[in-house]
Design an enzyme around this catalytic site. Structure first.
Site, PDB file in Angstrom:
ATOM      1  N   TYR A 195      44.363  19.837   0.316  1.00 61.85           N
ATOM      2  CA  TYR A 195      44.591  19.873   1.763  1.00 61.85           C
ATOM      3  C   TYR A 195      43.405  20.557   2.441  1.00 61.85           C
ATOM      4  CZ  TYR A 195      49.468  18.545   0.803  1.00 61.85           C
ATOM      5  OH  TYR A 195      50.614  17.895   0.384  1.00 61.85           O
ATOM      6  N   SER A 218      55.129  15.106  -8.273  1.00 62.32           N
ATOM      7  CA  SER A 218      55.163  14.483  -6.953  1.00 62.32           C
ATOM      8  C   SER A 218      54.714  13.025  -7.087  1.00 62.32           C
ATOM      9  CB  SER A 218      54.218  15.246  -6.016  1.00 62.32           C
ATOM     10  OG  SER A 218      54.208  14.675  -4.744  1.00 62.32           O
ATOM     11  N   SER A 268      56.694  14.108   4.495  1.00 63.95           N
ATOM     12  CA  SER A 268      56.747  13.313   5.746  1.00 63.95           C
ATOM     13  C   SER A 268      58.189  12.968   6.114  1.00 63.95           C
ATOM     14  CB  SER A 268      55.889  12.041   5.647  1.00 63.95           C
ATOM     15  OG  SER A 268      54.518  12.336   5.664  1.00 63.95           O
ATOM     16  N   GLY A 319      56.411  19.310   8.575  1.00 63.49           N
ATOM     17  CA  GLY A 319      54.948  19.396   8.650  1.00 63.49           C
ATOM     18  C   GLY A 319      54.392  19.667  10.027  1.00 63.49           C
ATOM     19  N   ARG A 342      58.505  23.210  17.712  1.00 66.18           N
ATOM     20  CA  ARG A 342      59.121  22.169  16.873  1.00 66.18           C
ATOM     21  C   ARG A 342      59.544  22.727  15.512  1.00 66.18           C
ATOM     22  NH1 ARG A 342      54.718  17.378  17.993  1.00 66.18           N
ATOM     23  NH2 ARG A 342      55.643  16.577  19.919  1.00 66.18           N
TER      24      ARG A 342
HETATM   25  N1  LIG Z   1      53.172  15.231  -2.163  1.00 65.10           N
HETATM   26  C1  LIG Z   1      52.505  14.454  -1.349  1.00 65.10           C
HETATM   27  O1  LIG Z   1      51.873  13.466  -1.771  1.00 65.10           O
HETATM   28  C2  LIG Z   1      52.509  14.769   0.116  1.00 65.10           C
HETATM   29  C3  LIG Z   1      51.965  13.847   1.042  1.00 65.10           C
HETATM   30  C4  LIG Z   1      52.015  14.170   2.392  1.00 65.10           C
HETATM   31  C5  LIG Z   1      52.596  15.366   2.825  1.00 65.10           C
HETATM   32  N2  LIG Z   1      53.095  16.248   1.876  1.00 65.10           N
HETATM   33  C6  LIG Z   1      53.738  17.520   2.290  1.00 65.10           C
HETATM   34  O2  LIG Z   1      54.730  17.230   3.258  1.00 65.10           O
HETATM   35  C7  LIG Z   1      54.505  18.028   4.417  1.00 65.10           C
HETATM   36  C8  LIG Z   1      55.031  17.315   5.620  1.00 65.10           C
HETATM   37  O3  LIG Z   1      54.344  16.067   5.828  1.00 65.10           O
HETATM   38  P1  LIG Z   1      54.083  15.585   7.321  1.00 65.10           P
HETATM   39  O4  LIG Z   1      53.265  16.582   8.052  1.00 65.10           O
HETATM   40  O5  LIG Z   1      53.604  14.190   7.278  1.00 65.10           O
HETATM   41  O6  LIG Z   1      55.617  15.662   7.864  1.00 65.10           O
HETATM   42  P2  LIG Z   1      56.390  15.276   9.159  1.00 65.10           P
HETATM   43  O7  LIG Z   1      57.221  16.467   9.497  1.00 65.10           O
HETATM   44  O8  LIG Z   1      57.046  13.953   8.923  1.00 65.10           O
HETATM   45  O9  LIG Z   1      55.286  15.044  10.284  1.00 65.10           O
HETATM   46  C9  LIG Z   1      54.655  16.079  10.954  1.00 65.10           C
HETATM   47  C10 LIG Z   1      53.784  15.449  12.022  1.00 65.10           C
HETATM   48  O10 LIG Z   1      54.625  14.863  13.025  1.00 65.10           O
HETATM   49  C11 LIG Z   1      54.194  15.297  14.297  1.00 65.10           C
HETATM   50  N3  LIG Z   1      55.332  15.263  15.228  1.00 65.10           N
HETATM   51  C12 LIG Z   1      55.425  14.451  16.305  1.00 65.10           C
HETATM   52  N4  LIG Z   1      56.584  14.658  16.953  1.00 65.10           N
HETATM   53  C13 LIG Z   1      57.249  15.631  16.284  1.00 65.10           C
HETATM   54  C14 LIG Z   1      58.486  16.267  16.502  1.00 65.10           C
HETATM   55  N5  LIG Z   1      59.291  15.974  17.527  1.00 65.10           N
HETATM   56  N6  LIG Z   1      58.855  17.203  15.638  1.00 65.10           N
HETATM   57  C15 LIG Z   1      58.090  17.538  14.587  1.00 65.10           C
HETATM   58  N7  LIG Z   1      56.872  16.968  14.325  1.00 65.10           N
HETATM   59  C16 LIG Z   1      56.458  16.017  15.176  1.00 65.10           C
HETATM   60  C17 LIG Z   1      53.635  16.664  14.054  1.00 65.10           C
HETATM   61  O11 LIG Z   1      52.763  16.995  15.106  1.00 65.10           O
HETATM   62  P3  LIG Z   1      52.680  18.548  15.632  1.00 65.10           P
HETATM   63  O12 LIG Z   1      51.990  19.294  14.544  1.00 65.10           O
HETATM   64  O13 LIG Z   1      51.880  18.432  16.869  1.00 65.10           O
HETATM   65  O14 LIG Z   1      54.088  18.999  15.869  1.00 65.10           O
HETATM   66  C18 LIG Z   1      52.893  16.436  12.736  1.00 65.10           C
HETATM   67  O15 LIG Z   1      51.639  15.841  12.961  1.00 65.10           O
HETATM   68  C19 LIG Z   1      53.002  18.291   4.398  1.00 65.10           C
HETATM   69  O16 LIG Z   1      52.636  19.414   5.161  1.00 65.10           O
HETATM   70  C20 LIG Z   1      52.763  18.502   2.924  1.00 65.10           C
HETATM   71  O17 LIG Z   1      53.116  19.824   2.584  1.00 65.10           O
HETATM   72  C21 LIG Z   1      53.071  15.951   0.555  1.00 65.10           C
END
Ligand SMILES: NC(=O)c1ccc[n+]([C@@H]2O[C@H](COP(=O)([O-])OP(=O)(O)OC[C@H]3O[C@@H](n4cnc5c(N)ncnc54)[C@H](OP(=O)(O)O)[C@@H]3O)[C@@H](O)[C@H]2O)c1
Length: 314
Positions: A61, A165, A217, A278, A284
C-alpha cells in the site's frame, strides 16, 4: 462496538475493521504530501476513537507508506498498540524488484516472505504482527515452503497468527494441510457489488473450517456509497444503480444511511463477515459504525441480494 473472535484464535476484533490502503492519499509514494500524510493519520485516529480495533494494512500500500503512517499513529497514541490488532500482508512484489527487468509478480518463497515481514515490522515500528496474510495467490506457491516460513516467523515472535487473501478454496485447503497452525482469516472482496464469495465456495469453506471472512471493498470502493475516487480495474465494470435504489429505500425506512445498510447486509451473514472499511473521511468512518446496530430482516436482505444480482432468483 461489539467484538468477534477471529477464526479459531483468541484474537478479538471489533465488528468492523479499518483498512489503511488509502490513508497515504495516493497509491504512488511520489505523490504523497505532508498534507495527505496528516489527513491519513487523522483518519486512523478517527477509526481508533470510533472503536475500530483491527487495522488492516499491506506492504504494497503506497509502497510501505501506509504501514509507516499506521506505525506513526501507534507510537503517538498512548495505549493504542496494546488495544488493537495489527494486520498486514505480503507476497506481492512490484516490478523492478530486485532488478530493473523483474516483472510485477507474486512470491511466496520463504526468503521473500520472511524478509517482507521483517520490513513490515520495521515500518510499523512494532515487535509482533498480530495477523499476517498472504496477499494474492502465488502461481508457484509451495505449501510446505510457506508452512516453514510461517513456523519460523511464529517461533521468532514476529507473527502471532496467519491467514490468506484472494485464494481459491482449494488452495487454502492445500496450505492448511501443510501448516501446523490454523489459518484464521480469508480476506476477499465481498459486497453488494461483488457477490462471488457467496457462490464460489469461499464462504462455505469459512463456515466449515471456522475461518473469519474479511470483506475488502465492502462498499464496492465507494460505488455503494457516494461514488468512487479510485477503482481497481475489475471494479470499473460494476453497475450498482439498481442496488442503490433499494439501499436508499431501506435506509430511509430505517432512518439510517446507505453506507450503514450496505455494511449491515454483510454483517447479517452467518459466516460472521468482518467488513474492512476503507473511507479516509472521519465522518464516514464514524457513520459506518451505525451498521453494527442495524438488524436487517431476511426480507430486506433478499431484496438487496436480488437487486444486486440484477435478475430474479432461479
Ligand atoms: N486483500 C486485498 O486484495 C485488498 C484489496 C483492496 C482493499 N483491501 C483492504 O480493504 C480496505 C477497504 O477497501 P476500500 O477502500 O476499497 O473499501 P470501501 O469501504 O468499499 O471504499 C472506500 C472508498 O469509498 C469512498 N466512499 C464514497 N462514498 C462513501 C461513503 N458514503 N462511505 C464510505 N466511503 C465512501 C471512500 O472515499 P473517502 O475516503 O473520501 O470517504 C473510499 O475511497 C482497504 O483499505 C484495504 O485494507 C484489501
Amino acid at each position: 462496538m461489539q467484538t468477534i473472535l477471529l477464526g479459531v484464535s483468541s484474537l478479538r476484533s471489533s465488528q468492523l475493521a479499518y483498512g489503511c490502503w488509502r490513508v497515504a492519499g495516493s497509491w504512488n509514494p511520489a505523490e504523497v504530501t505532508p498534507e495527505s500524510r496528516a489527513a491519513g493519520r487523522r483518519a486512523i485516529v478517527a477509526a481508533y476513537e470510533a472503536g475500530y480495533t483491527l487495522f488492516d494494512n499491506a506492504d504494497i500500500y503506497c509502497r510501505g507508506e501506509a504501514e509507516r503512517l499506521l506505525g506513526e499513529v501507534l507510537k503517538e497514541v498512548g495505549d493504542m498498540r496494546e488495544r488493537v490488532l495489527v494486520v498486514t500482508k505480503g507476497g506481492i512484489r512490484p516490478g523492478g524488484d530486485p532488478h530493473p527487468d523483474a516483472p510485477p509478480r507474486y512470491d511466496f518463497s520463504a526468503s521473500h516472505l520472511i524478509g517482507a515481514c521483517e520490513q513490515s515490522l520495521g515500518r510499523l515500528g512494532i515487535e509482533t504482527i498480530d495477523l499476517y496474510l498472504l496477499h494474492r495467490p502465488d502461481y508457484m506457491a509451495d505449501p510446505e515452503e510457506v508452512a516453514q516460513a510461517f513456523s519460523q516467523l511464529r517461533a521468532a515472535g514476529k507473527v502471532r497468527y496467519f491467514g490468506v487473501s484472494n485464494f481459491r478454496p482449494t488452495l487454502l485447503t492445500a496450505l492448511q494441510v501443510a501448516c501446523p497452525m490454523p489459518l484464521i482469516v480469508h480476506q476477499v472482496e465481498i459486497s453488494l457489488a461483488r457477490l462471488e464469495a457467496f457462490t464460489d465456495g469461499t464462504l462455505d469453506q469459512c463456515l466449515i473450517e471456522k475461518i473469519t471472512p474479511m470483506a475488502w471493498s465492502p462498499l464496492g470502493a465507494g460505488l455503494l456509497g457516494d461514488g468512487a475516487k479510485q477503482l481497481l480495474p475489475a471494479q470499473q465494470a460494476y453497475r450498482p444503480e439498481r442496488v442503490l435504489l433499494v439501499l436508499d429505500e431501506i435506509a430511509k425506512s430505517r432512518g439510517t444511511s446507505r453506507l450503514a445498510v450496505a455494511l449491515g447486509w454483510l454483517l447479517k451473514h452467518p459466516a460472521k463477515i468482518l467488513p474492512v472499511v476503507g473511507s479516509t473521511n472521519p465522518q464516514r468512518i464514524r457513520e459506518a459504525v451505525r451498521a453494527t446496530d442495524l438488524e436487517l430482516t431476511r426480507e430486506e436482505w433478499y431484496r438487496l441480494l436480488i437487486a444486486a444480482r440484477g435478475e430474479p432468483l432461479p
